[in-house]
Scaffold this motif. Structure first.
Motif, PDB file in Angstrom:
ATOM      1  N   LYS A  52       0.841  -1.205   0.000  1.00  0.00           N
ATOM      2  CA  LYS A  52       0.000   0.000   0.000  1.00  0.00           C
ATOM      3  C   LYS A  52       0.871   1.249   0.000  1.00  0.00           C
ATOM      4  N   LEU A  53       1.886   1.252   0.827  1.00  0.00           N
ATOM      5  CA  LEU A  53       2.787   2.406   0.889  1.00  0.00           C
ATOM      6  C   LEU A  53       3.571   2.583  -0.406  1.00  0.00           C
ATOM      7  N   LEU A  54       4.023   1.499  -0.982  1.00  0.00           N
ATOM      8  CA  LEU A  54       4.806   1.563  -2.212  1.00  0.00           C
ATOM      9  C   LEU A  54       3.973   2.012  -3.410  1.00  0.00           C
ATOM     10  N   ASN A  55       2.689   1.717  -3.393  1.00  0.00           N
ATOM     11  CA  ASN A  55       1.822   2.030  -4.525  1.00  0.00           C
ATOM     12  C   ASN A  55       1.065   3.341  -4.384  1.00  0.00           C
ATOM     13  N   ASP A  56       0.998   3.875  -3.193  1.00  0.00           N
ATOM     14  CA  ASP A  56       0.247   5.098  -2.948  1.00  0.00           C
ATOM     15  C   ASP A  56       1.200   6.149  -2.374  1.00  0.00           C
ATOM     16  N   LYS A  57       1.776   6.963  -3.268  1.00  0.00           N
ATOM     17  CA  LYS A  57       2.769   7.943  -2.839  1.00  0.00           C
ATOM     18  C   LYS A  57       2.189   8.963  -1.871  1.00  0.00           C
ATOM     19  N   SER A  58       0.934   9.289  -2.040  1.00  0.00           N
ATOM     20  CA  SER A  58       0.275  10.235  -1.143  1.00  0.00           C
ATOM     21  C   SER A  58       0.189   9.655   0.275  1.00  0.00           C
ATOM     22  N   LEU A  59      -0.199   8.402   0.382  1.00  0.00           N
ATOM     23  CA  LEU A  59      -0.259   7.725   1.682  1.00  0.00           C
ATOM     24  C   LEU A  59       1.134   7.639   2.288  1.00  0.00           C
ATOM     25  N   SER A  60       2.103   7.283   1.475  1.00  0.00           N
ATOM     26  CA  SER A  60       3.474   7.148   1.951  1.00  0.00           C
ATOM     27  C   SER A  60       3.987   8.477   2.510  1.00  0.00           C
ATOM     28  N   LYS A  61       3.747   9.557   1.801  1.00  0.00           N
ATOM     29  CA  LYS A  61       4.154  10.888   2.263  1.00  0.00           C
ATOM     30  C   LYS A  61       3.448  11.234   3.573  1.00  0.00           C
ATOM     31  N   LYS A  62       2.157  11.001   3.613  1.00  0.00           N
ATOM     32  CA  LYS A  62       1.370  11.295   4.813  1.00  0.00           C
ATOM     33  C   LYS A  62       1.920  10.548   6.022  1.00  0.00           C
ATOM     34  N   LYS A  63       2.255   9.275   5.836  1.00  0.00           N
ATOM     35  CA  LYS A  63       2.753   8.458   6.943  1.00  0.00           C
ATOM     36  C   LYS A  63       4.136   8.919   7.417  1.00  0.00           C
ATOM     37  N   VAL A  64       5.006   9.313   6.495  1.00  0.00           N
ATOM     38  CA  VAL A  64       6.327   9.809   6.910  1.00  0.00           C
ATOM     39  C   VAL A  64       6.157  11.048   7.775  1.00  0.00           C
ATOM     40  N   LEU A  65       5.344  11.986   7.322  1.00  0.00           N
ATOM     41  CA  LEU A  65       5.118  13.210   8.094  1.00  0.00           C
ATOM     42  C   LEU A  65       4.492  12.907   9.451  1.00  0.00           C
ATOM     43  N   GLU A  66       3.520  12.013   9.458  1.00  0.00           N
ATOM     44  CA  GLU A  66       2.852  11.624  10.699  1.00  0.00           C
ATOM     45  C   GLU A  66       3.829  10.975  11.671  1.00  0.00           C
ATOM     46  N   HIS A  96      10.173   2.912  19.622  1.00  0.00           N
ATOM     47  CA  HIS A  96       9.063   2.468  18.767  1.00  0.00           C
ATOM     48  C   HIS A  96       8.799   3.489  17.656  1.00  0.00           C
ATOM     49  N   GLU A  97       8.723   4.751  18.034  1.00  0.00           N
ATOM     50  CA  GLU A  97       8.425   5.791  17.050  1.00  0.00           C
ATOM     51  C   GLU A  97       9.587   5.990  16.073  1.00  0.00           C
ATOM     52  N   ALA A  98      10.819   5.871  16.555  1.00  0.00           N
ATOM     53  CA  ALA A  98      11.980   5.972  15.658  1.00  0.00           C
ATOM     54  C   ALA A  98      11.962   4.841  14.633  1.00  0.00           C
ATOM     55  N   ALA A  99      11.612   3.640  15.075  1.00  0.00           N
ATOM     56  CA  ALA A  99      11.513   2.500  14.157  1.00  0.00           C
ATOM     57  C   ALA A  99      10.439   2.757  13.106  1.00  0.00           C
ATOM     58  N   ASP A 100       9.312   3.335  13.524  1.00  0.00           N
ATOM     59  CA  ASP A 100       8.247   3.668  12.561  1.00  0.00           C
ATOM     60  C   ASP A 100       8.746   4.660  11.518  1.00  0.00           C
ATOM     61  N   VAL A 101       9.530   5.657  11.953  1.00  0.00           N
ATOM     62  CA  VAL A 101      10.068   6.650  11.012  1.00  0.00           C
ATOM     63  C   VAL A 101      10.962   5.965   9.985  1.00  0.00           C
ATOM     64  N   PHE A 102      11.877   5.110  10.449  1.00  0.00           N
ATOM     65  CA  PHE A 102      12.770   4.416   9.519  1.00  0.00           C
ATOM     66  C   PHE A 102      11.978   3.599   8.505  1.00  0.00           C
ATOM     67  N   TYR A 103      11.028   2.808   8.992  1.00  0.00           N
ATOM     68  CA  TYR A 103      10.239   1.961   8.095  1.00  0.00           C
ATOM     69  C   TYR A 103       9.516   2.808   7.044  1.00  0.00           C
ATOM     70  N   HIS A 104       8.809   3.821   7.487  1.00  0.00           N
ATOM     71  CA  HIS A 104       8.013   4.619   6.556  1.00  0.00           C
ATOM     72  C   HIS A 104       8.893   5.443   5.611  1.00  0.00           C
ATOM     73  N   LEU A 105      10.030   5.924   6.101  1.00  0.00           N
ATOM     74  CA  LEU A 105      10.936   6.658   5.223  1.00  0.00           C
ATOM     75  C   LEU A 105      11.502   5.743   4.140  1.00  0.00           C
ATOM     76  N   ILE A 106      11.860   4.541   4.510  1.00  0.00           N
ATOM     77  CA  ILE A 106      12.382   3.590   3.521  1.00  0.00           C
ATOM     78  C   ILE A 106      11.336   3.298   2.455  1.00  0.00           C
ATOM     79  N   MET A 107      10.105   3.102   2.859  1.00  0.00           N
ATOM     80  CA  MET A 107       9.043   2.842   1.881  1.00  0.00           C
ATOM     81  C   MET A 107       8.808   4.060   0.999  1.00  0.00           C
TER      82      MET A 107
END
Length: 90
Positions: free
Chosen positions: A27-41, A58-69
């Motif tokens: 979902k993140l890889l296919n929806d750039k808008s969602l991916s951007k939203k999640k990185v900012l969030e 936990h939150e730092a791990a979320d940032v890494f995951y979402h930034l990579i995607m």
């Protein structure tokens, strides 16, 4: 330690080649808008966690995951980012 990050890049690239139905990663890889939203969030959540001294890891791990995607979704290769960082060494 860096194996975990490398594994996320490998996962992203594999999911791009062979999507898995219902995969959040896809979902993140296919929806750039969602991916951007999640990185900012997730960055905002990390800042809040640091300020409140709660759930920082936990939150730092979320940032890494979402930034990579986000990077992979936008065809920004980690190899190019690392090369740029190397150029900045003084």
């Amino acid at each position: 330690m860096l194996n975990a990050l490398e594994s996320l890049f490998i996962l992203a690239r594999e999911r791009k080649k062979i999507p898995v139905e219902g995969s959040y990663t896809n979902k993140l890889l296919n929806d750039k808008s969602l991916s951007k939203k999640k990185v900012l969030e997730e960055i905002n959540e990390l800042i809040e966690a640091v300020e409140n001294d709660k759930n920082k890891i936990h939150e730092a791990a979320d940032v890494f995951y979402h930034l990579i995607m986000y990077l992979e979704a936008n065809e920004i290769k980690i190899e190019d980012v690392m090369e740029e960082l190397q150029k900045r060494k003084k």
